[in-house]
Enzyme design. Structure first.
Site, PDB file in Angstrom:
ATOM      1  N   SER A   1       0.855  -1.191   0.000  1.00 26.91           N
ATOM      2  CA  SER A   1       0.000   0.000   0.000  1.00 26.91           C
ATOM      3  C   SER A   1       0.886   1.234   0.000  1.00 26.91           C
ATOM      4  O   SER A   1       1.709   1.410   0.909  1.00 26.91           O
ATOM      5  CB  SER A   1      -0.886   0.014   1.246  1.00 26.91           C
ATOM      6  OG  SER A   1      -1.289   1.347   1.513  1.00 26.91           O
TER       7      SER A   1
ATOM      8  N   HIS B   1      -1.504  -1.539  -3.954  1.00 26.41           N
ATOM      9  CA  HIS B   1      -2.776  -1.180  -3.311  1.00 26.41           C
ATOM     10  C   HIS B   1      -2.859   0.341  -3.190  1.00 26.41           C
ATOM     11  O   HIS B   1      -1.972   0.971  -2.607  1.00 26.41           O
ATOM     12  CB  HIS B   1      -2.794  -1.857  -1.932  1.00 26.41           C
ATOM     13  CG  HIS B   1      -4.034  -1.686  -1.132  1.00 26.41           C
ATOM     14  ND1 HIS B   1      -5.138  -2.500  -1.277  1.00 26.41           N
ATOM     15  CD2 HIS B   1      -4.342  -0.819  -0.142  1.00 26.41           C
ATOM     16  CE1 HIS B   1      -6.067  -2.145  -0.410  1.00 26.41           C
ATOM     17  NE2 HIS B   1      -5.613  -1.112   0.293  1.00 26.41           N
TER      18      HIS B   1
ATOM     19  N   ASP C   1      -4.912   3.457  -1.793  1.00 26.42           N
ATOM     20  CA  ASP C   1      -5.928   3.817  -0.798  1.00 26.42           C
ATOM     21  C   ASP C   1      -6.557   5.158  -1.132  1.00 26.42           C
ATOM     22  O   ASP C   1      -5.900   6.187  -1.096  1.00 26.42           O
ATOM     23  CB  ASP C   1      -5.287   3.858   0.593  1.00 26.42           C
ATOM     24  CG  ASP C   1      -5.019   2.467   1.120  1.00 26.42           C
ATOM     25  OD1 ASP C   1      -5.976   1.676   1.196  1.00 26.42           O
ATOM     26  OD2 ASP C   1      -3.851   2.163   1.441  1.00 26.42           O
TER      27      ASP C   1
ATOM     28  N   MET D   1      -9.250   7.871  -0.095  1.00 25.27           N
ATOM     29  CA  MET D   1     -10.033   8.307   1.079  1.00 25.27           C
ATOM     30  C   MET D   1     -10.641   9.680   0.832  1.00 25.27           C
ATOM     31  O   MET D   1      -9.992  10.557   0.256  1.00 25.27           O
ATOM     32  CB  MET D   1      -9.127   8.378   2.302  1.00 25.27           C
ATOM     33  CG  MET D   1      -8.383   7.103   2.597  1.00 25.27           C
ATOM     34  SD  MET D   1      -7.519   7.218   4.177  1.00 25.27           S
ATOM     35  CE  MET D   1      -6.545   5.715   4.115  1.00 25.27           C
TER      36      MET D   1
ATOM     37  N   HIS E   1      -8.619   0.711  -3.434  1.00 21.06           N
ATOM     38  CA  HIS E   1      -9.449   0.492  -2.251  1.00 21.06           C
ATOM     39  C   HIS E   1     -10.189   1.793  -1.960  1.00 21.06           C
ATOM     40  O   HIS E   1      -9.604   2.736  -1.438  1.00 21.06           O
ATOM     41  CB  HIS E   1      -8.532   0.076  -1.079  1.00 21.06           C
ATOM     42  CG  HIS E   1      -9.246  -0.067   0.215  1.00 21.06           C
ATOM     43  ND1 HIS E   1      -8.579  -0.143   1.428  1.00 21.06           N
ATOM     44  CD2 HIS E   1     -10.570  -0.156   0.524  1.00 21.06           C
ATOM     45  CE1 HIS E   1      -9.451  -0.277   2.404  1.00 21.06           C
ATOM     46  NE2 HIS E   1     -10.664  -0.275   1.890  1.00 21.06           N
TER      47      HIS E   1
ATOM     48  N   MET F   1     -12.260   4.018   0.004  1.00 22.49           N
ATOM     49  CA  MET F   1     -12.828   4.308   1.333  1.00 22.49           C
ATOM     50  C   MET F   1     -13.590   5.611   1.198  1.00 22.49           C
ATOM     51  O   MET F   1     -13.178   6.659   1.709  1.00 22.49           O
ATOM     52  CB  MET F   1     -11.707   4.392   2.367  1.00 22.49           C
ATOM     53  CG  MET F   1     -11.119   3.031   2.701  1.00 22.49           C
ATOM     54  SD  MET F   1      -9.501   3.146   3.474  1.00 22.49           S
ATOM     55  CE  MET F   1      -8.492   3.262   2.012  1.00 22.49           C
TER      56      MET F   1
ATOM     57  N   MET G   1     -10.887  -5.765   6.620  1.00 22.28           N
ATOM     58  CA  MET G   1     -10.056  -4.761   7.303  1.00 22.28           C
ATOM     59  C   MET G   1      -9.619  -5.302   8.657  1.00 22.28           C
ATOM     60  O   MET G   1     -10.435  -5.788   9.441  1.00 22.28           O
ATOM     61  CB  MET G   1     -10.849  -3.462   7.531  1.00 22.28           C
ATOM     62  CG  MET G   1     -11.144  -2.630   6.304  1.00 22.28           C
ATOM     63  SD  MET G   1      -9.729  -2.220   5.265  1.00 22.28           S
ATOM     64  CE  MET G   1      -8.672  -1.302   6.377  1.00 22.28           C
TER      65      MET G   1
ATOM     66  N   GLY H   1      -2.478   4.651   7.965  1.00 27.14           N
ATOM     67  CA  GLY H   1      -1.496   3.576   7.976  1.00 27.14           C
ATOM     68  C   GLY H   1      -0.862   3.470   9.363  1.00 27.14           C
ATOM     69  O   GLY H   1      -1.054   4.336  10.209  1.00 27.14           O
TER      70      GLY H   1
ATOM     71  N   ASP I   1      -6.003  -6.134   5.321  1.00 25.71           N
ATOM     72  CA  ASP I   1      -5.461  -4.782   5.211  1.00 25.71           C
ATOM     73  C   ASP I   1      -5.447  -4.119   6.576  1.00 25.71           C
ATOM     74  O   ASP I   1      -6.502  -3.889   7.160  1.00 25.71           O
ATOM     75  CB  ASP I   1      -6.357  -4.000   4.227  1.00 25.71           C
ATOM     76  CG  ASP I   1      -5.846  -2.606   3.933  1.00 25.71           C
ATOM     77  OD1 ASP I   1      -4.766  -2.237   4.409  1.00 25.71           O
ATOM     78  OD2 ASP I   1      -6.558  -1.879   3.208  1.00 25.71           O
TER      79      ASP I   1
HETATM   80  C1  DX5 Z   1      -5.871   1.874   6.007  1.00 24.98           C
HETATM   81  C2  DX5 Z   1      -5.602   1.510   4.582  1.00 24.98           C
HETATM   82  C3  DX5 Z   1      -4.491   0.568   4.447  1.00 24.98           C
HETATM   83  C4  DX5 Z   1      -3.176   1.055   4.988  1.00 24.98           C
HETATM   84  C5  DX5 Z   1      -2.543  -0.091   5.688  1.00 24.98           C
HETATM   85  O1  DX5 Z   1      -7.047   2.549   6.110  1.00 24.98           O
HETATM   86  O2  DX5 Z   1      -6.728   0.947   3.964  1.00 24.98           O
HETATM   87  O3  DX5 Z   1      -4.332   0.072   3.130  1.00 24.98           O
HETATM   88  O4  DX5 Z   1      -2.287   1.547   4.029  1.00 24.98           O
HETATM   89  O5  DX5 Z   1      -1.431   0.391   6.310  1.00 24.98           O
HETATM   90  P1  DX5 Z   1      -0.559  -0.473   7.325  1.00 24.98           P
HETATM   91  O6  DX5 Z   1      -0.045  -1.642   6.576  1.00 24.98           O
HETATM   92  O7  DX5 Z   1       0.505   0.508   7.686  1.00 24.98           O
HETATM   93  O8  DX5 Z   1      -1.452  -0.837   8.482  1.00 24.98           O
HETATM   94 ZN    ZN Z   2      -6.384  -0.166   2.036  1.00 23.42          ZN
END
Ligand code: DX5
Ligand code: ZN
Length: 221
Positions: A14, A39, A41, A43, A72, A74, A143, A150, A178
């Site tokens: 990610s 991946h 993300d 948001m 992904h 969100m 999740m 992260g 994830d």
């Molecule tokens: C969190 C994201 C993840 C994130 C995971 O909301 O959807 O994809 O990047 O990060 P780590 O691996 O640092 O937990």
């Molecule tokens: Zn993610």
């Protein structure tokens, strides 16, 4: 590009924890490590309390990478934005069941555009909520942290839902995890049946991204 067929374990970096000022270089490094997917993300500051990137950045990255783009989303109202991510070059799009009024419509749209489709469950969302539509998906994302940031701590109880999801979809659908995935938590989720391991901080939080990817691969057993 297509999602790798089920049956292999894939590390899926990610870029949320990558250097956003040097995304092309960051993606090139993980490509060198031999990963098949990345991946992304997305948001919106509404469904989750953080804002990241949108279709324009995905489109620019598309020009510099041949990896499978796993977007992904969100975001609230995923149906409004699906086409934009398809046009931008996402190969696989995952949206959240918590905000999908008509998941079948979105899955159909993705498939008609030659993309694969994924549904995602927040830690508190029961597997039951995807029971009716899971078999239409190419990948289910469980999740293992609350989405938004992260570097959060892995939630063992949420991860246990992977067992239920794997039972529900069988061996032909990918099950992705994830949040908080690193060499310590990897053996747990793999033993539950996860085959697609998203890792942000455990890769881009390390100076040597390639060694970090290899450490997760080794932990798969
Ligand atoms: C969190 C994201 C993840 C994130 C995971 O909301 O959807 O994809 O990047 O990060 P780590 O691996 O640092 O937990
Ligand atoms: Zn993610």
């Amino acid at each position: 590009m297509r999602l790798p067929k089920a049956g292999t374990i894939e590390v899926n970096p990610s870029i949320l924890s990558a250097d956003f000022a040097n995304l092309a270089d960051e993606v090139a490094v993980i490509e060198k490590a031999g990963v098949k997917m990345v991946h992304l993300d997305i948001m919106d500051g509404h469904f989750v309390p953080n804002i990241t990137i949108g279709p324009p950045v995905v489109a620019k990255l598309r020009r510099v990478s041949k990896l499978v783009f796993d977007a992904h989303l969100m975001i609230s109202e995923p149906a409004r934005y699906i086409e934009h991510f398809i046009e931008a070059g996402a190969d696989h799009v995952t949206f959240h069941i918590e905000v999908a009024d008509d998941p079948v419509e979105i899955i159909d749209k993705l498939h008609k555009s030659g993309r694969s489709a994924g549904l995602c469950l927040n830690p508190e969302t029961p597997v039951k909520s995807i029971e009716a539509v899971a078999s239409l998906c190419d990948m289910i994302l469980v999740m293992t942290v609350h989405p938004g940031f992260g570097g959060q701590e892995f939630m063992p109880e949420a991860a246990k839902k992977v067992i239920e999801v794997r039972e529900l979809v069988g061996p032909g659908v990918r099950v992705e995890v994830d949040g908080g995935i690193d060499p310590q938590t990897t053996p747990i989720v793999v033993s539950y049946g996860a085959d697609t391991l998203v890792a942000g901080n455990a890769i881009f939080g390390e100076l040597d991204r390639i060694a970090a990817i290899e450490a997760i691969r080794r932990a798969c057993g």
